[in-house]
Design an enzyme around this catalytic site. Structure first.
Site, PDB file in Angstrom:
ATOM      1  N   GLY A   1      80.462  -5.408 -35.910  1.00  0.00           N
ATOM      2  CA  GLY A   1      80.195  -4.580 -34.747  1.00  0.00           C
ATOM      3  C   GLY A   1      79.221  -5.279 -33.816  1.00  0.00           C
ATOM      4  O   GLY A   1      78.515  -6.223 -34.203  1.00  0.00           O
ATOM      5  N   CYS A   2      79.151  -4.827 -32.570  1.00  0.00           N
ATOM      6  CA  CYS A   2      78.279  -5.477 -31.591  1.00  0.00           C
ATOM      7  C   CYS A   2      76.804  -5.231 -31.903  1.00  0.00           C
ATOM      8  O   CYS A   2      76.006  -6.172 -31.965  1.00  0.00           O
ATOM      9  CB  CYS A   2      78.625  -5.019 -30.177  1.00  0.00           C
ATOM     10  N   PHE A   3      76.413  -3.969 -32.124  1.00  0.00           N
ATOM     11  CA  PHE A   3      75.027  -3.690 -32.490  1.00  0.00           C
ATOM     12  C   PHE A   3      74.641  -4.388 -33.802  1.00  0.00           C
ATOM     13  O   PHE A   3      73.564  -4.990 -33.890  1.00  0.00           O
ATOM     14  CB  PHE A   3      74.795  -2.183 -32.615  1.00  0.00           C
TER      15      PHE A   3
ATOM     16  N   THR B   1      75.721  -7.147 -35.047  1.00  0.00           N
ATOM     17  CA  THR B   1      75.562  -8.586 -34.853  1.00  0.00           C
ATOM     18  C   THR B   1      74.125  -8.920 -34.465  1.00  0.00           C
ATOM     19  O   THR B   1      73.503  -9.827 -35.023  1.00  0.00           O
ATOM     20  CB  THR B   1      76.533  -9.099 -33.782  1.00  0.00           C
TER      21      THR B   1
END
Length: 308
Positions: A114-116, A118
């Site tokens: 996921g972006c968060f 990462t």
């Protein structure tokens, strides 16, 4: 030429991945007509006719796609949350720890982060491995992202004339990213996670404040910065920086790239430390990460995977 099928290519992440791959002469993109994108037989044929299928689907649909697998050489990258903490899937953050780049290259099943997570894992994992942070440390993560990470519905909402400038969400501490943050940051329990969305399209900052009670006694900002630099010394896409007292961080500074920068700011007077990760939620946080993993899998990793 590798055959790549993007299952869910009409969604935000799928469109971004398609845009990154369509001009490449080493990849043949397999596409389905609009009328067949949800047809199981058509999807099964495309999946099993591909070298790599990239899943850009809701969790249930991603699992359905995997169940259609019959070709023993087809490989998967899943951009959903369906397989991120599944031990049978490799977590697709190549720089996370020593050996993970090779693990991604060899794997048949890769779960895109996921972006968060990462940003959060990029900050926390090196400190755990360096012994500067205990597994039971009380951790708080605050983050802001552009609205593109929420998909088509949120994009439409935030581009309306009466859209809010900013809002917090996921306040029940049951956010879908918490399991992977906890597992891959090597924490005993989930951190407090407070995500938010700003009225701008893309780019994010993930912030981890470290109080004196969070780190090992005597830990300084310089030690943390050194640990991050050592951890990512060979990482082309991740850079580490100290911050001056009046520094500002712009969440859009890495937009349209797969770069991520990590920033450390400490107070000599109080010992308190704040860590920041800045990345494009559509780049290193989603489609860019998927393409990075794809390149690893199609490089030397292709032969290694087929060899077992």
């Amino acid at each position: 030429m590798a055959r790549v099928f993007i299952d869910g290519e009409a969604g935000t992440t799928g469109l971004q991945i398609h845009a990154r791959l369509r001009a490449r002469d080493d990849i043949e993109l397999v596409s389905l007509p609009d009328a067949l994108r949800k047809d199981l037989d058509a999807r099964a044929e495309a999946i099993n006719g591909s070298d790599v299928t990239i899943l850009c689907l809701p969790d249930a649909a991603a699992k359905e796609s995997v169940s259609l697998l019959a070709n023993p050489t087809t490989r998967f990258i899943d951009a959903s949350t369906a397989h991120r903490i599944d031990d049978d899937w490799t977590y697709g953050f190549p720089e996370m720890t020593a050996g993970n780049t090779d693990a991604v290259a060899r794997s048949r099943f890769v779960a895109n982060p996921g972006c968060f997570p990462t940003g959060a894992i990029a900050l926390l994992r090196p400190l755990r491995e360096a012994g500067l942070l205990s597994a039971d440390a009380p951790i708080t993560i605050n983050a802001v992202s552009g609205y593109s990470g929420g998909g088509k519905a949120l994009i439409a909402e935030m581009e309306a004339d009466d859209a809010p400038s900013f809002f917090y969400y996921g306040l029940d501490q049951a956010h879908k990213h918490l399991p992977e943050i906890t597992k891959y940051s090597l924490l005993d329990s989930a951190p407090v996670f407070v995500p938010s969305v700003g009225r701008y399209h893309q780019g994010m900052i993930v912030q981890v404040p470290l109080s004196l009670s969070s780190v090992m006694p005597g830990t300084t900002a310089a030690q943390i910065e050194d640990a991050l630099r050592a951890h990512y010394a060979d990482a082309d896409l991740i850079s580490v920086h100290g911050l001056d007292g009046d520094a500002r961080l712009n969440p859009e500074m890495h937009n349209d790239t797969t770069q991520m920068s990590l920033h450390v700011r400490g107070s000599a007077a109080t010992g308190q430390i704040a860590l920041f990760a800045v990345l494009d939620n559509l780049g290193k946080g989603a489609s860019g990460a998927a393409v990075q993993n794809l390149d690893l899998m199609l490089g030397d990793g292709a032969a290694l995977a087929l060899a077992g």
